[in-house]
Design an enzyme around this catalytic site. Structure first.
Site, PDB file in Angstrom:
ATOM      1  CG  HIS A 198      -1.918   3.874   3.591  1.00 33.12           C
ATOM      2  ND1 HIS A 198      -3.276   3.645   3.547  1.00 33.12           N
ATOM      3  CD2 HIS A 198      -1.349   2.647   3.487  1.00 33.12           C
ATOM      4  CE1 HIS A 198      -3.512   2.352   3.405  1.00 33.12           C
ATOM      5  NE2 HIS A 198      -2.351   1.731   3.383  1.00 33.12           N
ATOM      6  CB  SER A 232      -0.957   0.065   1.176  1.00 31.93           C
ATOM      7  OG  SER A 232      -1.103  -1.110   1.837  1.00 31.93           O
TER       8      SER A 232
END
Length: 194
Positions: free
Chosen positions: A177, A126
């Site tokens: 992230h 991610s």
């Protein structure tokens, strides 16, 4: 731009880096989850375990990018790569695309190591995926004519949803992230302002 119209053979030919990354995701997931393989040992060697990184196992800044903790985790990251990666692989070329992907993922893992406790364990692509979003945001900021209005709207919407989900979903590495996104944005800023 984000709708795939190629045949499978064309996709494999046009986007070899994306195909390779998704293949690695799938093969590692299968290896870790098919009982005939000793996958747990390899998983433990590849996961981002902050304590082990502190003890000098620096490969763990890279290997977690390819490892996923569950089938939905692997599927979502692979699908995101297939959806949002082709435009960038085509525009940047193979070398610069893999650099963007890996540098974003590595920055996400370094930030996770610095900001999370030593007991923290992290896996997943991610951070690297958010790096792609960061690059797209740099494109919107510095190359206004490189994307259509519709494509800009899609990127802004998906990025916003991605960050909203980051903060409201349990067991998400928020640090990865955020810093993956920052890495992609900085890579884009340096690339696009030349």
């Amino acid at each position: 731009m984000f709708v795939r119209t190629e045949s499978i053979s064309e996709f494999f030919r046009y986007y070899p880096i994306i195909v390779s990354l998704v293949t690695i995701h799938i093969l590692l997931y299968l290896f870790f989850n098919i009982p005939i393989f000793p996958g747990n040992l390899l998983f433990e060697l590849m996961a981002g375990i902050n304590l082990n990184i502190a003890e000098g196992e620096l490969w763990r800044f890279i290997t977690p990018i390819f490892v996923h903790g569950s089938f939905p985790h692997m599927l979502f990251n692979s699908f995101s790569l297939v959806l949002f990666g082709p435009v960038l692989e085509r525009q940047l070329g193979k070398g610069r695309f893999i650099s963007l992907y890996l540098l974003s993922g590595i920055l996400a893992n370094v930030a996770t190591f610095i900001l999370k406790p030593f007991t923290y364990v992290h896996v997943g692509a991610s951070g690297a995926i958010f790096g792609l979003f960061g690059f797209y945001i740099a494109m919107i900021a510095f190359r206004k004519n490189s994307l259509s209005r519709q494509d800009k709207d899609v990127i802004l919407t998906i990025t916003a949803i991605g960050f909203i989900m980051t903060f409201i979903t349990a067991n998400i590495n928020v640090t990865a992230h955020i810093f993956g996104f920052i890495g992609g944005f900085l890579f884009g800023t340096m690339s696009l302002k030349k």
